[in-house]
Design a protein around this motif. Structure first.
Motif, short mmCIF file in Angstrom:
data_model
loop_
_atom_site.label_atom_id
_atom_site.label_comp_id
_atom_site.label_asym_id
_atom_site.label_seq_id
_atom_site.Cartn_x
_atom_site.Cartn_y
_atom_site.Cartn_z
N TYR A 85 -8.79 7.33 -9.82
CA TYR A 85 -10.05 6.95 -10.45
C TYR A 85 -10.15 5.45 -10.75
O TYR A 85 -11.24 4.90 -10.76
N HIS A 86 -9.02 4.82 -11.01
CA HIS A 86 -9.06 3.54 -11.71
C HIS A 86 -8.57 2.36 -10.88
O HIS A 86 -7.85 2.53 -9.90
N LEU A 87 -8.99 1.17 -11.32
CA LEU A 87 -8.51 -0.09 -10.78
C LEU A 87 -7.72 -0.82 -11.86
O LEU A 87 -8.08 -0.76 -13.04
N PRO A 88 -6.62 -1.51 -11.50
CA PRO A 88 -6.07 -1.61 -10.15
C PRO A 88 -5.56 -0.25 -9.67
O PRO A 88 -5.12 0.56 -10.48
N PRO A 89 -5.62 0.00 -8.36
CA PRO A 89 -5.27 1.32 -7.84
C PRO A 89 -3.78 1.62 -7.96
O PRO A 89 -2.95 0.71 -7.84
N ALA A 90 -3.48 2.88 -8.19
CA ALA A 90 -2.10 3.33 -8.17
C ALA A 90 -1.58 3.26 -6.74
O ALA A 90 -2.21 3.79 -5.82
N THR A 91 -0.45 2.58 -6.53
CA THR A 91 0.12 2.45 -5.19
C THR A 91 1.62 2.61 -5.25
O THR A 91 2.23 2.58 -6.33
N LEU A 92 2.23 2.74 -4.09
CA LEU A 92 3.69 2.76 -3.99
C LEU A 92 4.27 1.39 -3.69
O LEU A 92 5.33 1.03 -4.16
N THR A 93 3.55 0.63 -2.87
CA THR A 93 4.09 -0.65 -2.39
C THR A 93 3.59 -1.84 -3.18
O THR A 93 4.10 -2.95 -3.01
#
Length: 397
Positions: A132-140
Motif C-alpha cells: 500500500y505504502h511508499l517508500p515501497p517494501a522491497t528486498l533489494t
C-alpha cells in the motif's frame, strides 16, 4: 514425460472452437485437433474424457493476498494464507500475489517465499513488489532491482491511492515508482505495471489522469483495481481504458442499493460501453480483508475475499446470456496479456496446459495446472502440503 489425452472437449480458446481433443505433455498443450492420434503404449498416456464439457483456459487471478491480508483491526485480524486447493477448486491456475495494508508485519520475503511454495505445489504464481505504502517494501532496496533480480516479481502493487490507509502519494512519488516499474519491465520482459488500489476517496483516479497528462510513461503501466467500488469511479475507469490503461474489476460482494457495481454488472457495462475489450480484467482479492469503516476510520465489519468469487461471477454472466467467449477473456487472456505471460490465458498448441472444464451447470468439473490434474469430477486430487492437516480441508469455497 507425463502425458494426458483429453478427449471430447467443447473448447473455448477463448473463441469457440467446438469439439476437440488435446494432448498434454511437459506442462504444455502439445496438440489440439479433431481426431486424436493413436499413442504407443510406451507413452503411458492417461485419457480423460470430458464428455462434451466446456473447456477454457485456467483462470488467471491477478490480485491475491497469497500470504493473507487484513490487519486493519489488530494483529488478530490478519487473514491466514489460502491453501492450494482454495485456488484450484475455483478454476484458478495462475495467481499474482501482493501485499496490502500490512506491508510491515508481512513483507516481500514472506511474499516471495509463499509464491515459490505455490509453484512447488503445481500452481503458476508470481508476485508484485511493494504494498500500500511508499517508500515501497522491497528486498533489494529498489523496485527496479527487485524486478530485475527476483524472478517471480513482475510489477509493483497494490499501491494505495484515494484511501485513508494510503501514504497519500504525490504525483511526483507516483511517477517515480511507475518509472522504476516501467524501466524494469523493459529490462526483463516482465509486466512492469503499477497495480493501484483505489479507495473510496473523492479524488478517485485524478492522480492517474495527471500522470498520463504530465509524463511520457505509457498508459499500460497504470493498472487501477477495485474500480467498481463506486459507480462514478467506474465511469472514470472506463475513460482511462480508452486512453490505454487496463482496469481491474474486483469480484467482491455488493449489497442491494449500494453505490457500487457487482463484478458481473461492471463487466456488462464495460462491454456495452464500446471501450477496448482487451483492457478489462476481473480479480478476486482472495485472502484479503474486505473491511467496512465507521466515520472515525475504525473497522466496523469485515469479510474475506476468495478465489471462488471469480467462478461465481462467470456463472452469473453466463446465466445472464453473456457468451462464454465474451465473458472469459476478463478472467484469462486479458490478464495474461497485461502481465506479459504469453503462454497463459488461451488454449493453443504450445500454450501452458492450464485448463478448466465446466459442467452443464457452470461448476468446475476438472482442472489441469501445468498439465497435471488437480481436480477430477469435482473432487480435489492434488492437495497443498499442509491441507491434510487442516480439519476444514474438504470444505468447499
Amino acid at each position: 514425460m507425463n502425458t494426458t489425452l483429453v478427449r471430447n472437449a467443447d473448447v473455448y480458446a477463448p473463441e469457440a472452437l467446438g469439439r476437440r481433443d488435446l494432448l498434454l505433455g511437459g506442462g504444455k498443450v502439445l496438440w489440439i485437433g479433431t481426431d486424436a492420434p493413436d499413442l504407443p503404449a510406451a507413452f503411458g498416456a492417461e485419457t480423460v474424457d470430458l464428455g462434451g464439457h466446456r473447456l477454457l483456459p485456467g483462470l488467471v487471478d491477478g490480485h491475491v493476498h497469497v500470504t493473507g491480508g487484513g490487519g486493519e483491526a489488530g494483529f488478530a485480524s490478519r487473514v491466514p494464507a489460502p491453501m492450494l486447493s482454495r485456488y484450484t477448486r475455483s478454476g484458478v491456475t495462475t495467481v499474482v500475489g501482493l501485499l496490502g495494508t500490512d506491508d510491515v508485519a508481512r513483507g516481500t520475503r514472506e511474499l516471495v517465499a509463499q509464491v515459490n511454495a505455490l509453484r512447488e505445489e503445481g500452481l503458476s504464481a508470481y508476485g508484485l513488489a511493494g504494498g500500500y505504502h511508499l517508500p515501497p517494501a522491497t528486498l533489494t532496496g529498489s523496485v527496479r532491482a527487485d524486478l530485475a533480480f527476483i524472478d517471480c516479481l513482475i510489477g509493483v502493487g497494490e499501491l494505495a491511492i484515494s484511501d485513508h490507509r494510503s501514504s497519500q502519494p504525490t504525483l511526483e512519488e507516483l511517477l517515480r515508482v511507475a518509472s522504476e516499474a516501467h524501466v524494469a519491465g523493459l529490462m526483463t520482459g516482465k509486466a512492469g505495471i503499477v497495480h493501484l488500489h483505489l479507495g473510496d476517496g473523492p479524488r478517485g483516479l485524478d492522480l492517474v489522469r495527471r500522470a498520463l497528462d504530465e509524463s511520457e510513461l505509457p498508459a499500460r503501466v497504470f493498472n487501477p483495481t477495485h474500480v467498481n467500488r463506486r459507480k462514478a469511479l467506474f465511469e472514470e475507469a472506463i475513460e482511462l481504458a480508452r486512453r490505454g490503461c487496463t482496469i481491474d474489476i474486483t469480484a467482491f460482494p455488493v449489497a442491494k442499493g449500494e453505490d457500487a457495481w457487482s463484478a458481473a454488472d461492471a463487466l456488462v457495462r464495460y462491454l456495452d460501453s464500446g471501450a477496448p475489450r482487451g483492457r478489462v480484467t476481473i480479480s478476486s482479492d482472495a485472502g484479503g480483508c474486505l473491511p467496512c469503516f465507521d466515520a472515525q476510520g475504525r473497522v466496523s465489519s469485515m469479510d474475506v475475499g476468495h478465489s471462488g468469487a471469480l467462478l461465481e461471477t462467470l456463472r452469473e454472466l453466463l446465466a445472464r446470456g453473456v457468451p462464454l467467449e465474451d465473458a472469459s477473456p476478463a478472467f484469462t487472456g486479458n490478464v495474461a496479456d497485461l502481465l506479459r505471460l504469453p503462454s497463459k490465458g488461451r488454449i493453443a498448441a504450445g500454450a501452458d496446459a492450464d485448463l478448466v472444464a465446466l459442467d452443464d451447470d457452470g461448476a468446475v468439473a476438472h482442472v489441469f495446472a501445468g498439465g497435471r490434474l488437480h481436480l477430477r469430477d469435482g473432487a480435489v486430487v492434488r492437495h497443498g502440503t499442509f491441507e491434510k492437516m487442516d480439519p476444514q480441508d474438504n470444505r468447499s469455497n
